[in-house]
Write a protein that holds these residues in place. Structure first.
Motif, PDB file in Angstrom:
ATOM      1  N   VAL A 275       0.817  -1.206   0.000  1.00  0.00           N
ATOM      2  CA  VAL A 275       0.000   0.000   0.000  1.00  0.00           C
ATOM      3  C   VAL A 275       0.854   1.261   0.000  1.00  0.00           C
ATOM      4  N   VAL A 276       1.841   1.318   0.894  1.00  0.00           N
ATOM      5  CA  VAL A 276       2.625   2.557   1.025  1.00  0.00           C
ATOM      6  C   VAL A 276       3.545   2.781  -0.170  1.00  0.00           C
ATOM      7  N   SER A 277       3.776   1.724  -0.952  1.00  0.00           N
ATOM      8  CA  SER A 277       4.635   1.902  -2.127  1.00  0.00           C
ATOM      9  C   SER A 277       3.875   2.526  -3.300  1.00  0.00           C
ATOM     10  N   GLU A 278       2.549   2.608  -3.170  1.00  0.00           N
ATOM     11  CA  GLU A 278       1.761   3.205  -4.247  1.00  0.00           C
ATOM     12  C   GLU A 278       1.740   4.733  -4.110  1.00  0.00           C
ATOM     13  N   PHE A 279       1.750   5.397  -5.222  1.00  0.00           N
ATOM     14  CA  PHE A 279       1.677   6.861  -5.218  1.00  0.00           C
ATOM     15  C   PHE A 279       1.091   7.319  -6.547  1.00  0.00           C
ATOM     16  N   ASN A 280       0.542   8.507  -6.544  1.00  0.00           N
ATOM     17  CA  ASN A 280       0.043   9.072  -7.796  1.00  0.00           C
ATOM     18  C   ASN A 280       0.839  10.335  -8.112  1.00  0.00           C
TER      19      ASN A 280
ATOM     20  N   ALA B 200      -3.759   1.841  -4.197  1.00  0.00           N
ATOM     21  CA  ALA B 200      -3.214   0.863  -3.258  1.00  0.00           C
ATOM     22  C   ALA B 200      -4.106  -0.376  -3.177  1.00  0.00           C
ATOM     23  N   GLN B 201      -5.415  -0.173  -3.122  1.00  0.00           N
ATOM     24  CA  GLN B 201      -6.345  -1.302  -3.074  1.00  0.00           C
ATOM     25  C   GLN B 201      -6.228  -2.145  -4.345  1.00  0.00           C
ATOM     26  N   SER B 202      -6.088  -1.470  -5.460  1.00  0.00           N
ATOM     27  CA  SER B 202      -5.945  -2.183  -6.722  1.00  0.00           C
ATOM     28  C   SER B 202      -4.646  -2.986  -6.750  1.00  0.00           C
TER      29      SER B 202
ATOM     30  N   GLU C 223      -8.058  21.174  -9.907  1.00  0.00           N
ATOM     31  CA  GLU C 223      -7.909  21.649  -8.536  1.00  0.00           C
ATOM     32  C   GLU C 223      -7.056  20.675  -7.735  1.00  0.00           C
ATOM     33  N   GLU C 224      -6.291  21.225  -6.810  1.00  0.00           N
ATOM     34  CA  GLU C 224      -5.490  20.394  -5.922  1.00  0.00           C
ATOM     35  C   GLU C 224      -6.257  20.199  -4.623  1.00  0.00           C
ATOM     36  N   SER C 225      -6.437  18.962  -4.256  1.00  0.00           N
ATOM     37  CA  SER C 225      -7.199  18.634  -3.050  1.00  0.00           C
ATOM     38  C   SER C 225      -6.512  17.492  -2.327  1.00  0.00           C
ATOM     39  N   GLU C 226      -6.199  17.723  -1.059  1.00  0.00           N
ATOM     40  CA  GLU C 226      -5.522  16.685  -0.281  1.00  0.00           C
ATOM     41  C   GLU C 226      -6.402  15.456  -0.123  1.00  0.00           C
ATOM     42  N   SER C 227      -7.683  15.670   0.115  1.00  0.00           N
ATOM     43  CA  SER C 227      -8.590  14.530   0.284  1.00  0.00           C
ATOM     44  C   SER C 227      -8.702  13.729  -1.011  1.00  0.00           C
ATOM     45  N   GLN C 228      -8.741  14.441  -2.144  1.00  0.00           N
ATOM     46  CA  GLN C 228      -8.818  13.756  -3.438  1.00  0.00           C
ATOM     47  C   GLN C 228      -7.535  12.993  -3.709  1.00  0.00           C
TER      48      GLN C 228
ATOM     49  N   GLN D  56      -5.505  11.731  -1.466  1.00  0.00           N
ATOM     50  CA  GLN D  56      -5.498  10.551  -0.604  1.00  0.00           C
ATOM     51  C   GLN D  56      -6.450   9.477  -1.123  1.00  0.00           C
ATOM     52  N   GLN D  57      -7.587   9.908  -1.613  1.00  0.00           N
ATOM     53  CA  GLN D  57      -8.566   8.962  -2.145  1.00  0.00           C
ATOM     54  C   GLN D  57      -8.013   8.228  -3.366  1.00  0.00           C
ATOM     55  N   GLN D  58      -7.357   8.980  -4.243  1.00  0.00           N
ATOM     56  CA  GLN D  58      -6.800   8.355  -5.444  1.00  0.00           C
ATOM     57  C   GLN D  58      -5.679   7.391  -5.083  1.00  0.00           C
TER      58      GLN D  58
END
Length: 635
Positions: free
Chosen positions: A170-175, A606-608, A592-597, A599-601
């Motif tokens: 999970v933590v190795s995933e990033f966008n 990570a789930q995928s 737009e830049e959104s921290e919640s978005q 994190q969601q992405q």
């Protein structure tokens, strides 16, 4: 005669026969030990998943679902197809867990004893006022079914290993920033569209349905027109809460109860202790010498807490200076208890104490003297408690009487009702699921539809619905499951078929209009002929609330229009109408830049990734599944 038999048994033929008999029993005996029945529900790379493991996971998941969805889950659980999928889902999860456990072992993922110990000490469930409490720890894990602390540590080690692997993925995933902007732009995209709704209602008058069509639909959809079997029962209910309303408790009752149970209101002396433990190890004499040396250092003035940290083999307490928290008499080993409660003053230290755990040096750090709570402080609570206990006693007595009389006089509830001073009541019509309490309890419904009640037409056994409610049932009336006659549902079927044909006609008209539109024709007049017209909507968003959701969803599925190609399609609405949709323009949304978005992405990626990893393990795994039936304990 006996002598003749004895002599005959000594012959060669008799010995051969006896040998065959012995050999038969020997082979059968060996077989009974070597040919055990395999009751596992699956096998993953040679490791079996036991039936008991499945039953435990199934029960846990079922309890979670029942708690989350309540009565809705009772209805769903009556569907055999749903429950079959439910059981397969539980088995899938167990297979995935087994694959993950095997993977963690292959990857040499290990949880150290030190990390495990630190995790346990930091778990808030085991803390009192923010500090780890060993007594609370033992009580909670025992309540959870871990009767040995080593069992809980093994369970936690497995869970932490699984979590370590999943977190590594999970933590190795990033966008990347461009992905965030792309997603944000897509989500905020706007589109200009025009659409026309072709109503199905206008075609209904021209639709006709034949008797053959109605009968065919009826025959093909028998399940839809089935009346479930239903039962109406007479019953007697005994409720502790109702009995408690008639219980009178006097002051004399309270005073007598207080004296009879005075030990319950007396807090025994408690002592806060610290200790240093030296385990026997392989050399008990060496352990005793070490303990004596530590005691000598304490007597010479060295700090007890510091020595506990460095010298004690009880590392849990040693980290806190040997502190064991508050202890009552009888909790610890007998010799430990005897020495600990013999210490006269706070701060004194015992001599060496030998127990089955090793050698202890005990220090008294604090004392809570014995205290008895006065009657006046307990009066109101005791009144409630006495009332409850008397009600429980009466409840138990009446329950036994109800069971006896309802069994002895099985053809009526009147005798039993008179014996327990209760009323015979009647239920509403009951189905196998979806009933109001207390008839939503599985034990009640099983009794109501049992052979004893339905076929033998006698009183049911006493049904214990809980600690405070019991019932006895008797058949009042029964309706068998049956299919409604065609005459009863004919109008319903005809209406449904007409609506279906009208919707199909609307779809045909819409498709024809789409073809004309794509060919470059103006369809304004054609729309008017079917009582429709284009409606233009500019800047609609994905969550646009101004138009039907089916239209907006389809609008954002369609491709971007070009100079040479129209972007058009039809979609069905929930009421059977058809919508003809054309996307005229696509306007990129603001990135737009959104921290919640963000994190969601990242969470979605990570789930995928985790799912893909489990799927990859399945590719190379040898998995054998067996059919799983409803556990017999679920009734």
């Amino acid at each position: 005669m006996l002598e003749s038999i004895r002599e005959s048994s000594q012959g060669t033929i008799a010995k051969v026969i006896l040998g065959f008999i012995i050999l038969t029993f020997a082979v059968a005996g060996i077989g009974s030990y070597t040919n055990t029945v395999d009751t596992s529900v699956a096998e993953v790379n040679g490791e079996k998943i036991s039936q008991s493991a499945f039953d435990k996971a199934y029960q846990a998941q079922r309890n979670r679902m029942a708690q989350q969805f309540g009565q809705m889950f009772d209805t769903l659980s009556a569907d055999s197809n749903y429950m079959a999928n439910f059981r397969n889902g539980v088995l899938d999860n167990l297979i995935n867990e087994k694959l993950i456990d095997q993977s963690t072992n292959d990857l040499a993922i290990r949880i150290s004893d030190q990390r495990l110990k630190k995790t346990i000490r930091e778990m808030p469930e085991f803390q009192v006022d923010g500090v780890f409490d060993n007594n609370r720890y033992l009580a909670i894990i025992n309540q959870a079914g871990f009767f040995q602390s080593s069992d809980f540590r093994d369970y936690l080690r497995v869970e932490m290993s699984r979590r370590q692997l999943s977190q590594a993925l999970v933590v190795s995933e990033f966008n990347l920033p461009y992905q965030e902007k792309m997603l944000s732009s897509l989500q905020n995209q706007k589109r200009d569209i025009r659409y026309a709704v072709i109503g199905a209602e206008q075609f209904k008058a021209d639709m006709s349905v034949t008797d053959e069509e109605i009968n065919s639909f009826y025959q093909e959809n028998q399940v839809r027109f089935e009346n479930q079997e239903q039962v109406k029962v007479d019953y007697i209910a005994l409720d502790v809460n109702e009995l408690a309303k008639d219980i009178q408790v006097s002051d004399e009752d309270i005073a007598s109860y207080y004296q009879d149970n005075i030990d319950n209101y007396r807090t025994v002396e408690q002592r806060r202790l610290a200790h240093i433990l030296v385990e026997f190890g392989d050399d008990e004499a060496a352990a005793e010498s070490k303990a004596e040396a530590v005691l000598a250092r304490i007597k010479q003035g060295e700090d007890f807490a510091e020595l506990a940290k460095t010298q004690s083999d009880d590392t849990f307490s040693g980290e806190n200076g040997g502190d064991l928290d508050w202890i009552e008499p009888g909790v610890m080993d007998e010799e430990f208890d005897k020495s600990a409660f013999a210490l006269a003053e706070i701060g004194t230290v015992s001599e060496i104490v030998k127990t089955s755990f090793g050698y202890h040096i005990i220090k008294l750090t604090d004392v809570k003297p014995e205290k008895t709570t006065p009657l006046d402080e307990l009066r109101d609570d005791l009144r409630v408690q006495i009332s409850s206990e008397k009600a429980q006693d009466k409840f138990f007595e009446l329950q036994q009487e109800l069971a006896t009389v309802s069994f002895e006089f099985p053809d009526s509830l009147d005798d039993a009702a008179g014996a327990v001073d209760a009323q015979v009541q009647s239920s509403a019509w009951l189905k196998r699921a979806g009933n109001a309490a207390p008839f939503n309890d599985a034990k009640v419904i099983n009794a109501a539809f049992s052979e004893l009640v339905l076929n033998d037409n006698v009183n049911s056994d006493v049904i214990e619905i809980g600690d405070d409610l019991v019932m006895v049932l008797r058949l009042n009336e029964y309706k068998e499951a049956n299919v409604k006659p065609l005459s009863e549902v004919q109008a319903q079927i005809e209406t449904e078929l007409v609506a279906k044909k009208a919707a199909e006609k609307a779809k045909t008209v819409a498709d024809e209009l789409i073809a004309e539109l794509k060919s470059g024709k103006d369809i304004t007049a054609a729309l008017a002929e079917v009582n429709s017209a284009f409606e233009v909507k500019a800047d609609i968003s994905r969550s646009n609330g101004g138009i039907d959701g089916s239209i907006s969803r389809e609008a954002f599925v369609l491709a971007h229009p070009t100079a040479d190609t129209l972007s058009v399609a039809t979609t069905a609405l929930a009421n059977g109408d058809q919508a003809l949709i054309e996307v005229q323009a696509v306007k990129p949304g603001d990135a737009e830049e959104s921290e919640s978005q963000r994190q969601q992405q990242t969470s979605q990626l990570a789930q995928s990734a985790y799912k893909s990893y489990v799927d990859s393990l399945k590719v190379d795994a040898k998995i054998t599944r067996r059919a799983v039936a409803e556990p017999t304990s679920i009734l």
